[in-house]
Motif scaffolding. Structure first.
Motif, PDB file in Angstrom:
ATOM      1  N   VAL A 257       0.945  -1.283  -0.001  1.00  0.00           N
ATOM      2  CA  VAL A 257      -0.032   0.069   0.077  1.00  0.00           C
ATOM      3  C   VAL A 257       0.817   1.216  -0.063  1.00  0.00           C
ATOM      4  O   VAL A 257       0.600   2.192  -0.918  1.00  0.00           O
ATOM      5  CB  VAL A 257      -0.896   0.110   1.104  1.00  0.00           C
ATOM      6  CG1 VAL A 257      -1.637   1.340   1.388  1.00  0.00           C
ATOM      7  CG2 VAL A 257      -1.973  -1.021   1.174  1.00  0.00           C
ATOM      8  N   TYR A 258       1.861   1.521   1.034  1.00  0.00           N
ATOM      9  CA  TYR A 258       2.603   2.338   1.055  1.00  0.00           C
ATOM     10  C   TYR A 258       4.007   2.523   1.191  1.00  0.00           C
ATOM     11  O   TYR A 258       4.678   3.198   0.765  1.00  0.00           O
ATOM     12  CB  TYR A 258       2.087   3.133   2.310  1.00  0.00           C
ATOM     13  CG  TYR A 258       2.774   4.494   2.679  1.00  0.00           C
ATOM     14  CD1 TYR A 258       2.450   5.543   2.096  1.00  0.00           C
ATOM     15  CD2 TYR A 258       3.521   4.350   3.750  1.00  0.00           C
ATOM     16  CE1 TYR A 258       2.977   6.722   2.399  1.00  0.00           C
ATOM     17  CE2 TYR A 258       4.303   5.438   4.420  1.00  0.00           C
ATOM     18  CZ  TYR A 258       4.166   6.603   3.878  1.00  0.00           C
ATOM     19  OH  TYR A 258       4.618   7.797   4.373  1.00  0.00           O
ATOM     20  N   LEU A 259       4.614   1.647   1.875  1.00  0.00           N
ATOM     21  CA  LEU A 259       5.893   1.523   2.663  1.00  0.00           C
ATOM     22  C   LEU A 259       6.964   1.135   1.546  1.00  0.00           C
ATOM     23  O   LEU A 259       7.830   2.129   1.423  1.00  0.00           O
ATOM     24  CB  LEU A 259       6.197   0.285   3.621  1.00  0.00           C
ATOM     25  CG  LEU A 259       5.268   0.664   5.005  1.00  0.00           C
ATOM     26  CD1 LEU A 259       5.646  -0.385   5.621  1.00  0.00           C
ATOM     27  CD2 LEU A 259       5.514   1.890   5.559  1.00  0.00           C
ATOM     28  N   ALA A 260       6.991   0.533   0.631  1.00  0.00           N
ATOM     29  CA  ALA A 260       7.931   0.038  -0.593  1.00  0.00           C
ATOM     30  C   ALA A 260       7.813   0.840  -1.635  1.00  0.00           C
ATOM     31  O   ALA A 260       6.819   1.588  -1.823  1.00  0.00           O
ATOM     32  CB  ALA A 260       7.531  -1.566  -0.919  1.00  0.00           C
ATOM     33  N   ARG A 261       8.918   1.037  -2.493  1.00  0.00           N
ATOM     34  CA  ARG A 261       8.791   1.951  -3.399  1.00  0.00           C
ATOM     35  C   ARG A 261       8.142   1.073  -4.694  1.00  0.00           C
ATOM     36  O   ARG A 261       8.052  -0.213  -4.836  1.00  0.00           O
ATOM     37  CB  ARG A 261      10.535   2.029  -4.070  1.00  0.00           C
ATOM     38  CG  ARG A 261      10.872   3.134  -3.386  1.00  0.00           C
ATOM     39  CD  ARG A 261      12.349   3.684  -3.989  1.00  0.00           C
ATOM     40  NE  ARG A 261      12.394   3.453  -5.387  1.00  0.00           N
ATOM     41  CZ  ARG A 261      13.595   3.768  -6.050  1.00  0.00           C
ATOM     42  NH1 ARG A 261      14.416   4.801  -5.298  1.00  0.00           N
ATOM     43  NH2 ARG A 261      13.692   3.882  -7.432  1.00  0.00           N
ATOM     44  N   PRO A 262       7.391   1.809  -5.833  1.00  0.00           N
ATOM     45  CA  PRO A 262       6.574   1.051  -6.763  1.00  0.00           C
ATOM     46  C   PRO A 262       7.318   0.204  -7.485  1.00  0.00           C
ATOM     47  O   PRO A 262       6.883  -0.705  -8.163  1.00  0.00           O
ATOM     48  CB  PRO A 262       5.875   2.135  -7.189  1.00  0.00           C
ATOM     49  CG  PRO A 262       6.789   3.499  -7.103  1.00  0.00           C
ATOM     50  CD  PRO A 262       7.290   3.256  -5.669  1.00  0.00           C
ATOM     51  N   ASP A 263       8.703   0.519  -7.722  1.00  0.00           N
ATOM     52  CA  ASP A 263       9.520   0.058  -8.452  1.00  0.00           C
ATOM     53  C   ASP A 263      10.206  -1.317  -8.040  1.00  0.00           C
ATOM     54  O   ASP A 263      11.084  -2.222  -8.548  1.00  0.00           O
ATOM     55  CB  ASP A 263      10.529   0.742  -9.181  1.00  0.00           C
ATOM     56  CG  ASP A 263      11.315   1.767  -8.417  1.00  0.00           C
ATOM     57  OD1 ASP A 263      10.870   1.824  -7.183  1.00  0.00           O
ATOM     58  OD2 ASP A 263      12.256   1.959  -8.728  1.00  0.00           O
ATOM     59  N   SER A 264       9.891  -1.611  -6.832  1.00  0.00           N
ATOM     60  CA  SER A 264      10.105  -2.848  -6.275  1.00  0.00           C
ATOM     61  C   SER A 264       9.289  -4.246  -6.410  1.00  0.00           C
ATOM     62  O   SER A 264       8.059  -3.912  -6.680  1.00  0.00           O
ATOM     63  CB  SER A 264      10.479  -2.870  -4.676  1.00  0.00           C
ATOM     64  OG  SER A 264      11.462  -1.909  -4.280  1.00  0.00           O
ATOM     65  N   VAL A 265      10.025  -5.224  -6.350  1.00  0.00           N
ATOM     66  CA  VAL A 265       9.234  -6.630  -6.273  1.00  0.00           C
ATOM     67  C   VAL A 265       9.359  -7.169  -4.953  1.00  0.00           C
ATOM     68  O   VAL A 265      10.363  -7.471  -4.664  1.00  0.00           O
ATOM     69  CB  VAL A 265       9.643  -7.515  -7.468  1.00  0.00           C
ATOM     70  CG1 VAL A 265       8.690  -8.850  -7.562  1.00  0.00           C
ATOM     71  CG2 VAL A 265       9.355  -6.930  -8.847  1.00  0.00           C
ATOM     72  N   ILE A 266       8.094  -7.632  -4.218  1.00  0.00           N
ATOM     73  CA  ILE A 266       8.339  -8.102  -3.125  1.00  0.00           C
ATOM     74  C   ILE A 266       7.709  -9.463  -2.881  1.00  0.00           C
ATOM     75  O   ILE A 266       6.463  -9.761  -3.401  1.00  0.00           O
ATOM     76  CB  ILE A 266       7.580  -7.155  -2.065  1.00  0.00           C
ATOM     77  CG1 ILE A 266       8.402  -5.859  -1.979  1.00  0.00           C
ATOM     78  CG2 ILE A 266       7.578  -8.056  -0.592  1.00  0.00           C
ATOM     79  CD1 ILE A 266       7.819  -4.942  -0.681  1.00  0.00           C
ATOM     80  N   ASP A 267       8.240 -10.543  -2.409  1.00  0.00           N
ATOM     81  CA  ASP A 267       7.806 -11.750  -2.390  1.00  0.00           C
ATOM     82  C   ASP A 267       7.186 -12.217  -3.940  1.00  0.00           C
ATOM     83  O   ASP A 267       5.848 -12.980  -3.800  1.00  0.00           O
ATOM     84  CB  ASP A 267       6.828 -12.003  -1.636  1.00  0.00           C
ATOM     85  CG  ASP A 267       7.540 -11.954  -0.188  1.00  0.00           C
ATOM     86  OD1 ASP A 267       8.835 -12.756  -0.124  1.00  0.00           O
ATOM     87  OD2 ASP A 267       7.149 -11.161   0.835  1.00  0.00           O
ATOM     88  N   GLY A 268       7.509 -11.684  -5.109  1.00  0.00           N
ATOM     89  CA  GLY A 268       7.194 -12.145  -6.155  1.00  0.00           C
ATOM     90  C   GLY A 268       6.009 -11.388  -6.723  1.00  0.00           C
ATOM     91  O   GLY A 268       5.496 -11.516  -8.060  1.00  0.00           O
TER      92      GLY A 268
END
Length: 505
Positions: A257-268
């Motif tokens: 929702v908020y914390l990560a940068r949009p250009d990241s991929v988290i857990d696929g």
């Protein structure tokens, strides 16, 4: 919420770690620190402030070595004291430095155990220092003689998992041996591995988000699994082992929702595409609840909500406009300590373009509504700029419960949606209408991007604390500690004194 990174290379890593921390700066603006390993010696520098302000040329020159770790800190436990900037260090066994993203829910109990049973002294109010000492103690028990091997480290992490509760993604460096990284058995906080085939051999990086890997030219290898430990020795050999008994992946929904940068991929799952899906599902709900023709234009609250707002406007066939311009030299208000500071910074951070609002019915889209401070100020800015009607939409469900796993939402009184209906929240933020995302839709938005993700840590929305150790009494004590910090420090001092007297007896 913090950003962590660890690197094992065949050339100096100080610049690599610095650049990685710049890419992770959104995860913490309170303090920054780097520690490097050369031979059996650590060099470390850390201080309060942004990465660009903390490190000068002289500091970088004092950080030699081909391996090291770094952190950008956002305080959720302890205080914002410079003494609690990370990494932390203990000299036995072997010499260990550690940086941690997350929050331990049983750190106070562990602190007592470490003093009474393990004979270890904790010098700060940081749960990360507690975590380091638990790790050091378990490594000491797992090793024999003067050498260290991966199996002993994995045994130590297994013992740590049995003792520690809460969320933790960790990078640690063991002097002369290599980099140890691990993730809690629920995989609440993100952690991933990157790889580069250098001229002198393989190089590895472990970091909170994939953007830190790719921005430095490393190839994304994979995510660290929940409960898994990774050890990379100084020659670039990678070892891994599952160290938890019953690991279950439950990534934090608020990362997407908020914390990560949009250009990241988290857990696929791509954060960007997850946010697009949030916009799609939110558009469906707005279509059901807001009459056709009631909206002239859709505007995001920069920056996290932009993908959701764009997709929402597209699905509803509405005009999309940038009505607010962000001053990029003002910090993220959500992670600023202190309500007064957050409120003051809203209008410093955002400026409205009056012509985009004048005589229009405006739909404002934000990623979430936490305390309501920013939302209320933004609605007022829209009205002052000439909007005839202001509808507010949140790409996340109502935040109703404290988050105890590393996000600064510790008290119920600070959450605008706690104990209030949607209509009451709407009045509080002075909007004409309010639409929240449904929790099922939020989870579905992430699962649509990666169908393997089915379970999420979403306690701030549903009050379900997946570690199973959070009671109402725990939340009451947490709230009391936050509202009475001075008294809490005094009580902590008394507890330490009592422990000292017990030891003398």
């Amino acid at each position: 919420m913090c950003g962590i990174v660890g690197v094992v290379s065949h050339s100096p890593v100080n610049q690599l770690i610095y650049d990685a921390l710049l890419l992770l700066q959104h995860r913490g603006q309170d303090a920054a620190g780097i520690a490097t390993n050369h031979g059996n010696t650590f060099s470390m520098y850390k201080a309060n402030g942004l990465v660009r302000d903390v490190f000068r040329t002289r500091n970088m020159r004092s950080l030699p070595g081909n391996a090291g770790i770094g952190q950008v800190r956002y305080p959720t436990a302890g205080s914002s004291s410079e003494e609690e900037a990370q990494p932390f260090y203990v000299n036995a066994p072997f010499g260990i430095i550690l940086a941690h993203n997350g929050n331990l829910t049983n750190w106070e109990q562990l602190k007592i155990e470490l003093f009474k049973n393990d004979r270890r002294h904790i010098n700060t109010a940081s749960d990360s220092e507690v975590l380091l000492n638990v790790l050091a103690h378990e490594i000491q028990l797992a090793t024999t003689g003067y050498s260290l091997d991966p199996s002993a480290l994995f045994k130590a992490v297994s013992a740590l998992h049995r003792r520690v509760r809460g969320s933790y993604a960790v990078v640690s460096q063991i002097a002369g041996y290599g980099l140890l990284a691990f993730r809690d058995p629920f995989g609440i906080r993100p952690l991933c591995i990157g790889f580069n085939e250098g001229e002198a051999g393989p190089e590895y990086i472990v970091a909170s988000e994939s953007v830190a890997l790719e921005g430095l030219g490393f190839r994304f290898l994979r995510d660290v699994m929940p409960g898994e430990a990774i050890f990379i020795d100084m020659d670039g050999n990678l070892y891994n082992q599952q160290c938890a008994d019953n690991p279950v992946l439950n990534p934090c929904a608020f990362e997407f929702v908020y914390l990560a940068r949009p250009d990241s991929v988290i857990d696929g799952a791509s954060v960007y595409h997850s946010r697009l899906k949030m916009g799609e599902y939110l558009a469906e709900k707005i279509h059901r609840e807001i009459s056709s023709g009631a909206i002239d234009v859709v505007m995001p609250i920069p920056d996290s909500s932009r993908p959701a707002a764009m997709e929402l406007a597209h699905k509803l066939n509405l005009n999309y406009r940038e009505g607010f311009i962000k001053n990029r030299y003002i910090g993220r208000t959500f992670i600023m300590p202190g309500q007064a500071l957050r409120k003051k910074s809203v209008r410093q951070k955002l400026n409205a373009i009056g012509s985009e609002f004048k005589d229009k019915s405006v739909l404002l889209v934000d990623d979430s509504i936490v305390r309501g401070t920013t939302s209320r100020e933004i609605v007022q800015m829209a009205r002052e700029s000439g909007a005839k009607r202001v509808i507010f939409a949140s790409a996340a469900p109502p935040v109703q419960f404290p988050n105890v796993y590393g996000i600064d939402m510790p008290t119920r009184d600070e959450l605008i949606a706690h104990g209030r209906s949607q209509e009451e929240v709407c009045r509080e933020i002075t909007a004409d209408a309010l639409v929240y995302q449904d929790l099922d839709a939020l989870k579905r938005a992430i699962s649509d991007v990666n169908p393997a993700l089915r379970n999420f840590e979403a306690s701030c929305f549903d009050g379900n604390y997946i570690t199973g150790d959070i009671s109402r009494d725990y939340l009451d004590r947490l709230e009391y500690a936050r509202n009475h910090p001075k008294q809490q420090i005094e009580e902590g001092t008394k507890t330490q004194l009592n422990l000292n007297l017990a030891r003398v007896d």
